[in-house]
Design a protein around this motif. Structure first.
Motif, short mmCIF file in Angstrom:
data_model
loop_
_atom_site.label_atom_id
_atom_site.label_comp_id
_atom_site.label_asym_id
_atom_site.label_seq_id
_atom_site.Cartn_x
_atom_site.Cartn_y
_atom_site.Cartn_z
N TYR A 1 -11.32 1.05 -1.41
CA TYR A 1 -10.20 0.92 -2.34
C TYR A 1 -10.27 2.17 -3.19
O TYR A 1 -11.19 2.32 -4.02
CB TYR A 1 -10.34 -0.39 -3.13
N GLN B 1 -2.78 4.47 3.54
CA GLN B 1 -3.76 3.84 4.45
C GLN B 1 -4.28 4.94 5.35
O GLN B 1 -3.52 5.54 6.09
CB GLN B 1 -3.08 2.79 5.34
N GLY C 1 5.69 1.38 -1.99
CA GLY C 1 4.62 0.94 -1.10
C GLY C 1 5.20 0.23 0.09
O GLY C 1 6.39 -0.10 0.13
N THR D 1 0.83 -1.22 0.00
CA THR D 1 0.00 0.00 0.00
C THR D 1 0.86 1.25 0.00
O THR D 1 1.89 1.32 0.67
CB THR D 1 -0.92 0.07 1.24
N ILE E 1 -4.96 -5.72 6.74
CA ILE E 1 -5.79 -4.54 6.45
C ILE E 1 -7.19 -4.71 7.05
O ILE E 1 -7.72 -3.81 7.71
CB ILE E 1 -5.87 -4.30 4.93
N ILE F 1 -7.52 2.44 1.45
CA ILE F 1 -6.17 2.05 1.01
C ILE F 1 -6.00 2.30 -0.49
O ILE F 1 -6.97 2.43 -1.24
CB ILE F 1 -5.87 0.56 1.31
N TYR G 1 -5.29 -2.80 -9.17
CA TYR G 1 -4.81 -3.68 -8.09
C TYR G 1 -5.93 -4.62 -7.62
O TYR G 1 -6.07 -4.95 -6.46
CB TYR G 1 -4.16 -2.91 -6.93
N THR H 1 -2.81 1.34 -3.75
CA THR H 1 -1.46 1.06 -4.23
C THR H 1 -1.12 2.18 -5.22
O THR H 1 -1.98 2.99 -5.55
CB THR H 1 -1.36 -0.29 -4.96
N TYR I 1 -5.40 -7.71 -5.24
CA TYR I 1 -5.18 -7.31 -3.85
C TYR I 1 -6.49 -6.82 -3.22
O TYR I 1 -6.85 -7.19 -2.11
CB TYR I 1 -4.12 -6.21 -3.88
#
Ligand code: SF4
Length: 344
Positions: free
Chosen positions: A131, A58, A109, A55, A117, A80, A139, A82, A142
């Motif tokens: 997200y 966050q 990240g 990440t 998470i 979160i 992503y 990426t 994930y």
């Protein structure tokens, strides 16, 4: 962390080129190269994601910040991201992280597993995991693993997205992602090509598909002076939302502030936002909100039947004022959304 990607195929059994089927670009990627998002790489005929478990952001945000105004109002969402994006919008407010792999050819990240998470979200008292900030489509492996872990802990999951995923990905999101805010950036394909490096049609198709899958949908349009803020274009967007998605889809019309490669463009004038609000309401949309203007009159939710303020907002301070079990406590009319107020 390097992880084999989902939704890809070889062009032919003897051909090491792959096609990524995660977003509507459907990049064809030769060995040793990356897709347009710069975070998916073909290594010897296998497509890998470079951002799984890593990440760049966050945060604990009010769900209203996404913005989602009809989704567990007044709750917090563990948010979160990426690095990376499949668009390259000149006005991106998060360009340092969304464009970082493209501009710097690096993937930054810090490690966090999906379970970590989900547990952090629960510990923080969040009702959902979001997200967001960059584009969750790129992503997706994930995000969906994290969504699975979060769901097991009783949390909901939301995407904040440009809406450019493939129908195949929407199928995988179904049953895991509960809500989404999609940017409908403009009503003209030319805008998408010039400003975002993409196309309009897949976004329009996906708005309908997401709704059909039962994913709660809200739409945001950033009104940019001189680019997409003509009255007829805003009217086209409002009419499209009403005709294709119905009166209950919330439409957030947000103020542009100079960013990234558009620092010479001024902020959206208040009168444009007022006009957009009026256009949305005249088109028949029940819930139209002006965004990025703190304490604007329209930021509270009113009952479309009796006009009572059912959710009161001042910036990100939210008070569920007259709502129980998804209905106005004054007149009993249904207020569209997910977990709108305490149970009846
Ligand atoms: S997710 Fe990335 S690699 Fe895949 S099609 Fe979209 S831009 Fe291309």
């Amino acid at each position: 962390m390097l992880r084999e990607a989902m939704l890809w195929e070889r062009l032919a059994p003897t051909d090491l080129r792959v096609r990524c089927n995660l977003c509507a670009h459907r990049c064809v990627i030769p060995p040793g190269r990356k897709g347009a998002c710069c975070v998916r790489e073909n290594r010897d005929g296998v497509l890998y994601t470079l951002v799984y478990g890593s990440t760049i952001a966050q945060n604990i945000d009010p769900i209203e910040k996404k913005p989602l105004f009809h989704f567990q109002p007044g709750t917090r969402s563990f948010s979160i991201a990426t690095v990376g994006c499949n668009f390259r919008c000149s006005f991106c407010q998060n360009w340092e992280i969304s464009q970082e792999p493209r501009l710097e050819q690096q993937v930054l990240g810090r490690p966090a597993t999906p379970l970590e998470i989900a547990e952090a979200a629960r510990r923080a008292g969040c009702a959902s995991v979001a997200y967001t900030y960059t584009e969750p489509t790129i992503y997706a492996e994930y995000a969906l693993d994290t969504a699975r872990a979060a769901r097991k802990l009783g949390l909901r999951n939301v995407f904040v997205s440009n809406g450019y995923m493939t129908p195949e990905l929407i199928d995988r999101m179904s049953g895991l992602i509960d809500g989404i805010n999609v940017d409908l950036k403009a009503g003209r394909d030319e805008f998408y090509h010039k400003i975002s490096g993409a196309a309009l049609d897949p976004v329009l198709r996906n708005l309908k598909l997401l709704k059909a899958k039962g994913i709660w949908l809200e739409v945001t349009t950033l009104a940019i002076p001189g680019l997409n803020d003509r009255e007829d274009e805003l009217a086209w967007v409002a009419r499209y939302l009403f005709d294709e998605l119905g009166p209950d889809v919330p439409w957030h019309v947000s103020r542009f502030y100079p960013q990234y490669r558009m620092t010479d463009t001024p902020p959206t004038p208040a009168r444009t936002l007022e006009l957009a609000w009026r256009i949305g309401r005249d088109a028949g949309l029940r819930y139209v909100y002006v965004g990025n203007v703190p304490d604007h009159d329209s930021e509270s939710t009113r009952c479309p039947h009796c006009n009572t303020v059912v959710v009161e907002r001042h910036g990100y301070r939210t008070h569920v004022a007259a709502l129980r079990g998804g209905a106005c406590t004054q007149c009993g009319a249904a207020i569209a959304g997910v977990e709108m107020g305490p149970p009846a």
